[in-house]
Design a protein around this motif. Structure first.
Motif, PDB file in Angstrom:
ATOM      1  N   GLU A  41       0.829  -1.213   0.000  1.00 26.51           N
ATOM      2  CA  GLU A  41       0.000   0.000   0.000  1.00 26.51           C
ATOM      3  C   GLU A  41       0.860   1.258   0.000  1.00 26.51           C
ATOM      4  N   ALA A  42       1.935   1.252   0.761  1.00 25.17           N
ATOM      5  CA  ALA A  42       2.834   2.407   0.796  1.00 25.17           C
ATOM      6  C   ALA A  42       3.507   2.602  -0.554  1.00 25.17           C
ATOM      7  N   CYS A  43       3.856   1.518  -1.224  1.00 20.83           N
ATOM      8  CA  CYS A  43       4.466   1.596  -2.546  1.00 20.83           C
ATOM      9  C   CYS A  43       3.478   2.183  -3.552  1.00 20.83           C
ATOM     10  N   ARG A  44       2.245   1.706  -3.522  1.00 13.29           N
ATOM     11  CA  ARG A  44       1.202   2.247  -4.406  1.00 13.29           C
ATOM     12  C   ARG A  44       1.021   3.744  -4.177  1.00 13.29           C
ATOM     13  N   GLU A  45       0.976   4.137  -2.919  1.00 10.82           N
ATOM     14  CA  GLU A  45       0.764   5.540  -2.578  1.00 10.82           C
ATOM     15  C   GLU A  45       1.944   6.408  -3.030  1.00 10.82           C
ATOM     16  N   LEU A  46       3.169   5.921  -2.842  1.00  9.60           N
ATOM     17  CA  LEU A  46       4.350   6.677  -3.247  1.00  9.60           C
ATOM     18  C   LEU A  46       4.391   6.872  -4.767  1.00  9.60           C
ATOM     19  N   ILE A  47       4.098   5.828  -5.512  1.00 10.34           N
ATOM     20  CA  ILE A  47       4.065   5.937  -6.984  1.00 10.34           C
ATOM     21  C   ILE A  47       2.964   6.892  -7.418  1.00 10.34           C
ATOM     22  N   ALA A  48       1.774   6.761  -6.830  1.00  4.60           N
ATOM     23  CA  ALA A  48       0.658   7.640  -7.187  1.00  4.60           C
ATOM     24  C   ALA A  48       0.977   9.099  -6.878  1.00  4.60           C
ATOM     25  N   ASP A  49       1.556   9.356  -5.729  1.00  2.00           N
ATOM     26  CA  ASP A  49       1.919  10.729  -5.365  1.00  2.00           C
ATOM     27  C   ASP A  49       2.964  11.295  -6.328  1.00  2.00           C
TER      28      ASP A  49
END
Length: 86
Positions: A41-49
């Motif tokens: 989830e943190a990886c998804r959020e970092l890429i999205a940001d």
């Protein structure tokens, strides 16, 4: 919408969230531990940001329990911002 894939090497339990592109490879340092999908989830959020898109448009499609993850990015067109950095 077109879907593109990226491969990221994840380092969980890092001191900060950071996305780096070195020697042709993308790596993500994440605060989150590799427990109960928190690092995913943190990886998804970092890429999205980084791409300025909604987190719902980024999905882990391979490597759910591995440090090497393949993510699908829906609806992002153009060049990856990290390929032109520095």
């Amino acid at each position: 919408m077109p879907t593109r894939t990226i491969t990221v090497r994840v380092t969980p339990r890092s001191s900060r969230n950071e996305l780096r592109y070195e020697a042709g490879a993308l790596s993500a340092k994440l605060n989150a531990p590799p427990v109960d999908g928190a690092a995913n989830e943190a990886c998804r959020e970092l890429i999205a940001d980084t791409l300025h898109i909604a987190k719902s448009r980024v999905a882990v499609i391979k490597g759910h329990k591995s440090r090497i993850k393949t993510l699908a990015v829906e609806g992002f067109e153009g060049e990856w911002p990290w390929e032109n950095a520095g």
